[in-house]
Design a protein around this motif. Sequence first.
Motif, PDB file in Angstrom:
ATOM      1  N   PRO A   1      -4.691 -59.323  47.880  1.00  0.00           N
ATOM      2  CA  PRO A   1      -3.309 -59.802  48.022  1.00  0.00           C
ATOM      3  C   PRO A   1      -2.911 -60.774  46.922  1.00  0.00           C
ATOM      4  N   ASP A   2      -1.607 -61.045  46.854  1.00  0.00           N
ATOM      5  CA  ASP A   2      -1.133 -61.963  45.835  1.00  0.00           C
ATOM      6  C   ASP A   2      -1.398 -63.403  46.270  1.00  0.00           C
ATOM      7  N   ASN A   3      -1.064 -64.335  45.389  1.00  0.00           N
ATOM      8  CA  ASN A   3      -1.416 -65.731  45.635  1.00  0.00           C
ATOM      9  C   ASN A   3      -0.791 -66.308  46.901  1.00  0.00           C
TER      10      ASN A   3
ATOM     11  N   GLY B   1      -5.652 -68.816  37.274  1.00  0.00           N
ATOM     12  CA  GLY B   1      -6.360 -67.636  36.803  1.00  0.00           C
ATOM     13  C   GLY B   1      -5.448 -66.426  36.738  1.00  0.00           C
ATOM     14  N   GLY B   2      -4.561 -66.304  37.734  1.00  0.00           N
ATOM     15  CA  GLY B   2      -3.594 -65.212  37.701  1.00  0.00           C
ATOM     16  C   GLY B   2      -2.670 -65.316  36.506  1.00  0.00           C
ATOM     17  N   THR B   3      -2.336 -66.548  36.117  1.00  0.00           N
ATOM     18  CA  THR B   3      -1.515 -66.771  34.931  1.00  0.00           C
ATOM     19  C   THR B   3      -2.229 -66.264  33.687  1.00  0.00           C
ATOM     20  N   HIS B   4      -3.517 -66.529  33.609  1.00  0.00           N
ATOM     21  CA  HIS B   4      -4.287 -66.088  32.443  1.00  0.00           C
ATOM     22  C   HIS B   4      -4.411 -64.566  32.397  1.00  0.00           C
TER      23      HIS B   4
ATOM     24  N   LEU C   1       3.655 -73.116  38.646  1.00  0.00           N
ATOM     25  CA  LEU C   1       2.483 -73.124  37.770  1.00  0.00           C
ATOM     26  C   LEU C   1       1.998 -71.727  37.414  1.00  0.00           C
ATOM     27  N   TYR C   2       2.613 -70.710  38.020  1.00  0.00           N
ATOM     28  CA  TYR C   2       2.262 -69.332  37.701  1.00  0.00           C
ATOM     29  C   TYR C   2       2.978 -68.846  36.448  1.00  0.00           C
ATOM     30  N   ASN C   3       3.881 -69.669  35.941  1.00  0.00           N
ATOM     31  CA  ASN C   3       4.763 -69.212  34.866  1.00  0.00           C
ATOM     32  C   ASN C   3       4.611 -70.002  33.571  1.00  0.00           C
ATOM     33  N   VAL C   4       3.610 -70.891  33.485  1.00  0.00           N
ATOM     34  CA  VAL C   4       3.540 -71.780  32.326  1.00  0.00           C
ATOM     35  C   VAL C   4       2.189 -71.687  31.619  1.00  0.00           C
TER      36      VAL C   4
ATOM     37  N   GLU D   1       5.126 -60.313  38.081  1.00  0.00           N
ATOM     38  CA  GLU D   1       4.916 -60.319  39.517  1.00  0.00           C
ATOM     39  C   GLU D   1       6.029 -61.035  40.260  1.00  0.00           C
ATOM     40  N   THR D   2       6.552 -62.117  39.679  1.00  0.00           N
ATOM     41  CA  THR D   2       7.563 -62.914  40.374  1.00  0.00           C
ATOM     42  C   THR D   2       8.965 -62.697  39.843  1.00  0.00           C
ATOM     43  N   GLY D   3       9.085 -62.149  38.629  1.00  0.00           N
ATOM     44  CA  GLY D   3      10.394 -61.991  38.006  1.00  0.00           C
ATOM     45  C   GLY D   3      10.960 -63.284  37.453  1.00  0.00           C
TER      46      GLY D   3
END
Length: 296
Positions: A208-210, A180-183, A224-227, A249-251
């Motif tokens: 907070p973050d994941n 969901g954060g990815t979306h 999986l946060y990047n795809v 968020e992650t760079g």
Amino acid sequence: MMKRVNRIAIELPRPEHGDANGAAAVQELMGGKFGEMSTLNNYMFQSFNFRGKKKYKPFYDLIASITAEEFGHVELVANAINLMSYGNTFPGDPDTAPLQNGKDKRYSLHFTTTAQTSYPGDGMGRPWNGDFVTNSGVLVEDLLHNYVLEIGARLHKMRVYEMTTNPTARELCGYLLVRGGTHIIAYAKAIKVATGVDIGKMLPVPHPDNNAFETARKYMDQGLYNVLYTWDEPEYRDIRQIWKGENPETGEPLHVIDGMPEGAPVPDFEEKPEMFAPGIDPDDYMKILKRLKENL
């Protein structure tokens, strides 16, 4: 058209015992205003009704791709609810009231209506409502709505995570928090491409973050946060024009997978004689088996 694959997005653990009230809490993630049925149907109708599909193809591709994933999220939530309903009742003669454990549970629909399986409604038993769908036809308005919808959905998952220690519910929430954060990021990038506005600076993703959630960390570690996915359809590859650069968020670099998640086997749920489900006795089963073999 939609193509169905007989896999679920991730493997869900089978709990040692049932958790009827925990399953009721997870129902909000199914049919609540910010549940998976809402994200699915918002994006599905937006993709069906999208005007200028060729002219604005990257935006259409993005919404269509996320639509396909949301089908899998609805399926995943349903399977979590079904697993959490394991062992809540036991077979027995009807006069012994084998469903008596359901009498005092707050979600009686699981015992009266669905044979202890998921229901297309929210955590209070209210059916999912088509009024939860926003499809204005105005691209930027719909993208902004989707961004806020995903933020609301993430907040609900965080709260359900804190409501129960059930391992099935927490595995579900951990995975959905990451995806969901990815979306959220995907719709923020689409808004920036369309308008030049960095919406994340005005409406930041809730903290907070994941990584604050134990069951989410392994999915973060898997990247999986990047795809995003094309679901094996080359027509949707123009999402690369939006889904590119770094994760804010992650760079880490963002990338598109020409395919779909690997997935996991779909759980096979045991029969429930006390629920008359599936309602086939041994004699009936042998007759069905015989008829099936006649057609081979």
